[in-house]
Design an enzyme around this catalytic site. Structure first.
Site: not given
Length: 711
Positions: A248-250, A252
């Site tokens: 995941s993005d941070w 997200a």
């Protein structure tokens, strides 16, 4: 020094375990709680390891154009801490080089420096398509065109991973604006998805074998992209055969069950809050364990994620001592930074102005606040603690200063309020009027991003979290440029930034314009070399520069930024130059445009078909007086098409250095795939039969030779 020693000791501690030939036996030894701790972060930039079984953490770093200032566990209290790195030109500059070999070299620098810093994964490249010129993160991306993006992105990935470090293709997918980026819902046609937004990611997986892919913040067709069954399971893993880790993005990740079942392998960076008191409370922490224990999610789902994580660990040599040691801040790395800057700067206009002889005594006035500004810490999460950064002013002083008198005037003031400083403007104009030469260095700026909360100095124009408000030059630069070009016809205009600005009020009077992007630690030296002719400019625009915002397709259809956190990509496949060609709109500067101090002639076009492949051959001659580099661009056009398609599409390019008077043979290949379109009714790729015209030239609007073939 500390990190390097720590990394070596870490390897010694865990190298007693043999490199696993198969991970199944190791997975069977893991308890459920140990598996769970491996699928979420253990600090802001590490994933969990299992000490009992000698399974280490994965260590990550931001760094699309340089290994980020140290984050994660608190290394900053260590005496003699050193996180300085080579600050490469930002990725849009790499895209503007149109040089595939430089893409690989760029990646090798990042990989080597990440390895030296003890990093396993570097979070780049960003391979999203530049859809709107207002997107605040365009400077991290490579192009508006899927073919150019996939070619340059693949080179970057191969370069990074050749150093024993994993790359991370991001942000999958449709992360094309920063406005409402955490929850904007993107809707587009399947054809646009397949033809425009997917190709770079597909190439990253199938040709560059990228080790990790990062999900995007945005929603896609109603579901968050970081736990989206169609994107992650059906396409990325099953259709394309991706072997690595989807992270995941941070901040997200939004739902434990959806993330577990819909393709997310590793949750990073969920914000600690009242809901989350520590890393074990992440969506893929205790809540995920409860779902398995209660029979809602099968344990095999977790095992498959562990298999992928272990595979990545194996690729980046976490179980052996075979990773290259890595290097940081070497002269070779700095030379690559300078070369990318030199080949990425685009000479947009030149009317008997440049180059300037550095050996002639002359009075040169440098004007513009950007001339004396550094950008290495700007843009948000991609900030780099550069070993050094040569500003434009410093580069000009070093290069021209022995013979020329160099003076500097800021001309405008950078401030959040954007108030006009009349005194600064008048002072600069008065100096320009008396000078032999004027170099204006302006354009966009990047902010400094600081730590725990989002606090921004000055105003923001190229950064994550925000988009630009418009294409107007900030800080009253337009008025200043109008006055400068009126008083001195030897004014060279240099613009920094991640994308275009409106130029109509001063461009006609301007004699020379260079777009320098954000050119990295050697940017000032590179610029001076271009200005003097020590280096012949060879950059080409990787994106269309429109005359006005509504000439861009997303804005023409009022399809940016959307309404109520939802956006429909009404333009479909007509992105960038495809739209300008489709609507017969004249851009300010077209896709692929870039001038040289020499001239090139195209001739002897010959196209040979063999075994379903086309070999395109031609000759390029340097007909000028100076050695230079030319990028030969190949576009295809379907004649008498019965379907909706762009008038021309880039399907090949090559860059070559040619001495004055020299002729060189060029050869490009076309396969059946290059002629395909995606049929939404049959949900498959097809080739429309009939005649195609093959165009070759110096830009999308400067097509020199062509021939018709039949498919």
């Amino acid at each position: 020094m500390f990190i390097k020693q720590w990394y070596f000791l870490f390897f010694i501690l865990f190298s007693c375990s043999p490199k696993p030939e198969s991970f199944q036996e190791l997975i069977e030894q893991l308890t459920l709680s140990e598996k769970i701790q491996m699928i979420h972060a253990s600090s802001s930039f590490t994933s969990g390891g299992v000490e009992r079984l000698n399974i280490p953490e994965l260590v990550m770093s931001d760094g699309p154009y340089g290994v980020r200032v140290e984050h994660g566990r608190d290394y900053t209290r260590v005496k003699d801490f050193d996180d300085q790195a080579t600050y490469l030109p930002k990725c849009i500059t790499l895209g503007a080089t149109w040089n595939k070999s430089l893409g690989v070299a760029y990646g090798k620098v990042l990989g080597a420096e990440a390895a030296e810093r003890g990093k396993d994964i570097i979070l780049g490249p960003g391979i999203n398509i530049i859809r709107s010129p207002l997107n605040g993160r365009n400077f991290e991306y490579l192009s508006e065109d899927p073919y150019l993006t996939k070619q340059m992105g693949a080179g970057y990935i191969l370069g990074v991973q050749s150093q024993g470090v994993g790359a991370c293709a991001k942000h999958f997918v449709a992360n094309n604006q920063e406005t409402w980026r955490h929850d904007v819902n993107v809707n587009m046609s399947e054809r646009a998805l397949r033809e425009i937004y997917f190709p770079a990611f597909k190439t990253a997986v199938q040709e560059a074998d990228v080790y990790t892919v990062m999900g995007a913040y945005n929603k896609f067709r109603g579901t968050h992209a970081s736990h989206h069954h169609y994107l992650l399971n059906a396409v990325l893993k099953e259709e394309w055969g991706f072997r690595g880790v989807v992270m995941s993005d941070w901040n997200a990740t939004h739902n434990s069950k959806e993330a577990l079942l819909n393709g997310l392998d590793l949750e990073m960076g969920t914000e600690l809050s009242e809901r989350v008191s520590d890393y074990d409370d992440f969506y893929l922490g205790k809540p995920a364990q409860a779902l398995v224990e209660n029979g809602v999610v099968k344990s095999a789902v977790i095992d498959e994620k562990i298999q992928r994580i272990l595979w990545v660990m194996d690729q980046v040599h976490k179980f052996d001592l075979d990773r290259p040691e890595g290097k940081r801040n070497t002269r070779d790395h700095q030379n690559i930074a300078r070369q990318v800057a030199e080949e990425g700067m685009v000479l947009l206009k030149n009317e008997q102005c440049l180059p300037w002889d550095r050996h002639v005594a002359q009075d040169i006035v440098v004007i513009g606040a950007n001339a004396n500004r550094k950008f290495c810490m700007g843009g948000g999460s991609s900030q780099v603690n550069a070993k050094y950064e040569i500003t434009a002013l410093e580069g000009i002083q070093r290069h021209f200063g022995q013979q020329a008198k160099i003076s500097y005037f800021p001309g405008y003031k950078i401030s959040k309020a954007q108030e006009k400083d009349t005194a600064l403007m008048q002072q600069a104009v008065a100096a320009a009027k008396k000078a032999d030469k004027v170099i204006f260095v302006g354009g966009w700026i990047q902010n400094w991003f600081s730590g725990d909360s989002v606090r921004w100095e000055d105003h923001i124009f190229d950064s994550e979290e925000v988009d630009k408000p418009d294409l107007k030059l900030p800080f009253h630069q337009r008025e200043l440029l109008e006055q400068l070009t009126a008083v001195n016809d030897q004014t060279a205009i240099v613009l920094y930034g991640g994308g275009p600005v409106e130029m109509s009020s001063w461009l006609l009077q301007a004699k020379a314009v260079i777009f320098a992007w954000y050119p990295g630690m050697e940017g000032g030296n590179a610029l001076a070399n271009i200005l003097s002719g020590a280096v012949n400019p060879s950059g080409k625009l990787p994106m269309t520069f429109p005359k006005k915002l509504s000439d861009n397709s997303a804005h023409y259809f009022a399809a940016y930024p959307g309404t109520n956190h939802s956006v429909n990509y009404e333009e479909g496949i007509y992105v960038g130059y495809r739209f300008a060609d489709h609507k017969n709109i004249d851009p300010e500067f077209c896709f692929g445009h870039g001038l040289s101090y020499t001239t090139f002639e195209y001739s002897d076009l010959n196209i040979v078909k063999r075994d379903g492949q086309f070999t395109v051959k031609l000759t390029i001659e340097n007909t000028g007086q100076q050695e230079g580099k030319e990028t030969v661009q190949l576009y295809i056009e379907k004649l008498n098409s019965q379907i909706e398609r762009a008038p021309r599409e880039l399907k090949g390019f090559t860059k070559l250095a040619i001495k004055a008077g020299e002729r060189k043979a060029v050869e490009l290949q076309l396969s059946e795939e290059d002629f395909q379109f995606y049929d939404e009714t049959d949900r498959r790729w097809k080739v429309e039969k009939g005649p195609y015209k093959i165009h070759l030239g110096a830009s999308s609007r400067d097509l020199r030779v062509g021939a018709v073939i039949d498919i």
